[in-house]
Scaffold this motif. Structure first.
Motif, PDB file in Angstrom:
ATOM      1  N   UNK A 179       0.860  -1.188   0.000  1.00  0.00           N
ATOM      2  CA  UNK A 179       0.000   0.000   0.000  1.00  0.00           C
ATOM      3  C   UNK A 179       0.893   1.232   0.000  1.00  0.00           C
ATOM      4  N   UNK A 180       0.527   2.233  -0.807  1.00  0.00           N
ATOM      5  CA  UNK A 180       1.217   3.513  -0.725  1.00  0.00           C
ATOM      6  C   UNK A 180       0.202   4.643  -0.780  1.00  0.00           C
ATOM      7  N   UNK A 181       0.647   5.831  -0.430  1.00  0.00           N
ATOM      8  CA  UNK A 181      -0.234   6.999  -0.496  1.00  0.00           C
ATOM      9  C   UNK A 181       0.238   7.969  -1.574  1.00  0.00           C
ATOM     10  N   UNK A 182       0.711   7.402  -2.685  1.00  0.00           N
ATOM     11  CA  UNK A 182       1.125   8.213  -3.828  1.00  0.00           C
ATOM     12  C   UNK A 182      -0.069   8.741  -4.599  1.00  0.00           C
ATOM     13  N   UNK A 183       0.156   9.051  -5.852  1.00  0.00           N
ATOM     14  CA  UNK A 183      -0.908   9.636  -6.687  1.00  0.00           C
ATOM     15  C   UNK A 183      -1.943   8.614  -7.123  1.00  0.00           C
ATOM     16  N   UNK A 184      -1.602   7.334  -7.088  1.00  0.00           N
ATOM     17  CA  UNK A 184      -2.506   6.296  -7.574  1.00  0.00           C
ATOM     18  C   UNK A 184      -2.323   6.109  -9.069  1.00  0.00           C
ATOM     19  N   UNK A 185      -2.340   4.870  -9.515  1.00  0.00           N
ATOM     20  CA  UNK A 185      -2.215   4.584 -10.943  1.00  0.00           C
ATOM     21  C   UNK A 185      -3.385   5.247 -11.668  1.00  0.00           C
ATOM     22  N   UNK A 186      -3.127   5.938 -12.770  1.00  0.00           N
ATOM     23  CA  UNK A 186      -4.237   6.553 -13.508  1.00  0.00           C
ATOM     24  C   UNK A 186      -5.289   5.524 -13.914  1.00  0.00           C
ATOM     25  N   UNK A 187      -6.542   5.938 -13.884  1.00  0.00           N
ATOM     26  CA  UNK A 187      -7.651   5.032 -14.202  1.00  0.00           C
ATOM     27  C   UNK A 187      -8.437   5.473 -15.431  1.00  0.00           C
ATOM     28  N   UNK A 188      -8.090   6.641 -15.973  1.00  0.00           N
ATOM     29  CA  UNK A 188      -8.796   7.144 -17.145  1.00  0.00           C
ATOM     30  C   UNK A 188      -8.596   6.243 -18.359  1.00  0.00           C
ATOM     31  N   UNK A 211      -7.086   1.534  -6.469  1.00  0.00           N
ATOM     32  CA  UNK A 211      -6.522   2.855  -6.681  1.00  0.00           C
ATOM     33  C   UNK A 211      -7.435   3.890  -6.044  1.00  0.00           C
ATOM     34  N   UNK A 212      -6.840   4.748  -5.228  1.00  0.00           N
ATOM     35  CA  UNK A 212      -7.557   5.851  -4.606  1.00  0.00           C
ATOM     36  C   UNK A 212      -7.096   7.138  -5.305  1.00  0.00           C
ATOM     37  N   UNK A 213      -8.000   7.734  -6.067  1.00  0.00           N
ATOM     38  CA  UNK A 213      -7.687   8.999  -6.744  1.00  0.00           C
ATOM     39  C   UNK A 213      -8.979   9.637  -7.236  1.00  0.00           C
ATOM     40  N   UNK A 214      -8.923  10.945  -7.427  1.00  0.00           N
ATOM     41  CA  UNK A 214     -10.059  11.699  -7.950  1.00  0.00           C
ATOM     42  C   UNK A 214     -11.335  11.486  -7.135  1.00  0.00           C
ATOM     43  N   UNK A 215     -11.163  11.279  -5.802  1.00  0.00           N
ATOM     44  CA  UNK A 215     -12.302  11.131  -4.906  1.00  0.00           C
ATOM     45  C   UNK A 215     -12.968   9.769  -4.931  1.00  0.00           C
ATOM     46  N   UNK A 216     -12.391   8.828  -5.659  1.00  0.00           N
ATOM     47  CA  UNK A 216     -12.998   7.499  -5.805  1.00  0.00           C
ATOM     48  C   UNK A 216     -12.009   6.401  -5.437  1.00  0.00           C
ATOM     49  N   UNK A 217     -12.577   5.222  -5.135  1.00  0.00           N
ATOM     50  CA  UNK A 217     -11.800   4.002  -4.934  1.00  0.00           C
ATOM     51  C   UNK A 217     -12.115   3.094  -6.114  1.00  0.00           C
ATOM     52  N   UNK A 218     -11.101   2.846  -6.941  1.00  0.00           N
ATOM     53  CA  UNK A 218     -11.219   2.031  -8.155  1.00  0.00           C
ATOM     54  C   UNK A 218     -10.636   0.661  -7.869  1.00  0.00           C
ATOM     55  N   UNK A 276      -6.280   6.298 -24.681  1.00  0.00           N
ATOM     56  CA  UNK A 276      -6.849   6.616 -26.000  1.00  0.00           C
ATOM     57  C   UNK A 276      -6.530   5.559 -27.052  1.00  0.00           C
ATOM     58  N   UNK A 277      -5.294   5.104 -27.105  1.00  0.00           N
ATOM     59  CA  UNK A 277      -4.895   4.163 -28.152  1.00  0.00           C
ATOM     60  C   UNK A 277      -5.478   2.766 -27.926  1.00  0.00           C
ATOM     61  N   UNK A 278      -5.437   2.285 -26.686  1.00  0.00           N
ATOM     62  CA  UNK A 278      -5.856   0.913 -26.402  1.00  0.00           C
ATOM     63  C   UNK A 278      -7.323   0.794 -26.001  1.00  0.00           C
ATOM     64  N   UNK A 279      -8.003   1.920 -25.804  1.00  0.00           N
ATOM     65  CA  UNK A 279      -9.444   1.935 -25.512  1.00  0.00           C
ATOM     66  C   UNK A 279      -9.820   1.115 -24.280  1.00  0.00           C
ATOM     67  N   UNK A 280      -8.970   1.207 -23.250  1.00  0.00           N
ATOM     68  CA  UNK A 280      -9.281   0.592 -21.955  1.00  0.00           C
ATOM     69  C   UNK A 280      -8.642   1.427 -20.870  1.00  0.00           C
ATOM     70  N   UNK A 281      -9.033   1.191 -19.641  1.00  0.00           N
ATOM     71  CA  UNK A 281      -8.514   1.956 -18.516  1.00  0.00           C
ATOM     72  C   UNK A 281      -6.994   1.880 -18.460  1.00  0.00           C
ATOM     73  N   UNK A 282      -6.359   3.002 -18.145  1.00  0.00           N
ATOM     74  CA  UNK A 282      -4.900   3.027 -17.988  1.00  0.00           C
ATOM     75  C   UNK A 282      -4.456   2.035 -16.912  1.00  0.00           C
ATOM     76  N   UNK A 283      -5.277   1.830 -15.894  1.00  0.00           N
ATOM     77  CA  UNK A 283      -4.953   0.840 -14.864  1.00  0.00           C
ATOM     78  C   UNK A 283      -4.817  -0.545 -15.495  1.00  0.00           C
ATOM     79  N   UNK A 284      -5.789  -0.933 -16.303  1.00  0.00           N
ATOM     80  CA  UNK A 284      -5.730  -2.242 -16.956  1.00  0.00           C
ATOM     81  C   UNK A 284      -4.530  -2.337 -17.897  1.00  0.00           C
TER      82      UNK A 284
END
Length: 188
Positions: free
Chosen positions: A83-92, A145-152, A95-103
Motif C-alpha cells: 500500500x502507498x499513499x502516492x498519486x494512484x495509478x491513472x484510471x482514465x 486505486x484511490x484517486x479523484x475522490x474514488x476508490x477504483x 486513448x490508443x488501447x481503448x481501456x482503462x490506464x490501470x488495466x
C-alpha cells in the motif's frame, strides 16, 4: 497420435525448422511461459523479485515527491499486500488501447509512466514490465486505486482481468494497493 503430434514429432526427428516452429505469444503469455527471462528465477529469489517490483513503484512515487507512506504486509496465506499513499495509478481511458490506464499498466508489457521523462526523473524496477509480470505470475491479483475522490478496483487471475475496472467507493485519499498471491504452479 493425431496429425499435429506427428508433424511435431517429425520436426524433432528431422531437425526441421520452418514457419510452423515460430510462436507468437499474446499479452502476458511470454511471462508465464518463460518467467526466468523476466524475474530471473522461480524460487524464493523470483518471489522476492515480484515483491520488489511492486515496492519499486511505490518508491518511485516517493522519490518523485508524491508519497510518504509505503506498507508491505505478508498475509497468512502468503498473499502480499503493498500500500502507498502516492498519486494512484491513472484510471482514465487510454486513448490508443481503448481501456482503462490501470488495466493497461497491469496487463501490457512495456506500459507505464516511467517512459515519460517528465513523470519520473528517477525510477527503479523493470520500467513498464514489473507490475505486469507480477500480475502474470500471480494466480490472484487485486489492484485498488484511490484517486479523484474514488476508490477504483480491478481483479486479475494469471494476468487476465476478471472484470472491468470499477468504482467500489469514495475516497478522500490517494494511493495504490496491490494485493497478490504468487501462482504456485510457477513459483515454488
Amino acid at each position: 497420435m493425431d496429425m499435429k503430434q506427428e508433424i511435431d514429432q517429425t520436426h524433432v526427428e528431422t531437425g526441421d525448422y520452418n514457419a510452423s516452429n515460430i510462436q507468437a505469444l499474446e499479452g502476458l503469455e511470454a511471462v508465464r511461459k518463460r518467467p526466468g527471462m523476466y524475474i530471473g528465477a522461480t524460487d524464493t529469489k523470483g518471489l522476492h523479485h515480484l515483491v520488489w517490483e511492486v515496492i519499486d513503484n511505490s518508491v518511485d512515487e516517493y522519490l518523485a515527491g508524491h508519497c510518504s507512506l509505503i506498507s508491505l504486509r505478508v498475509l497468512p496465506d502468503n498473499t502480499i499486500r503493498v500500500v502507498d499513499n502516492g498519486r494512484g495509478i491513472p484510471t482514465g481511458m487510454h486513448k490508443k488501447l481503448k481501456k482503462s490506464a490501470l488495466e493497461v499498466v497491469m496487463t501490457v508489457l512495456h506500459a507505464g509512466g516511467k517512459f515519460d521523462k517528465n513523470t519520473y526523473k528517477v525510477s527503479g524496477g523493470l520500467h513498464g514490465v514489473g507490475v505486469s509480470c507480477v500480475n502474470a505470475l500471480s494466480d490472484y491479483l487485486r489492484a485498488e486505486v484511490r484517486r479523484e475522490g474514488k476508490l477504483w478496483m480491478q481483479e486479475y487471475s494469471k494476468g487476465k482481468p476478471q472484470g472491468d475496472v470499477k468504482i467500489i467507493g469514495d475516497s478522500d485519499e490517494t494511493g495504490t494497493t496491490i494485493i497478490f498471491h504468487p501462482d504456485p504452479e510457477i513459483l515454488n
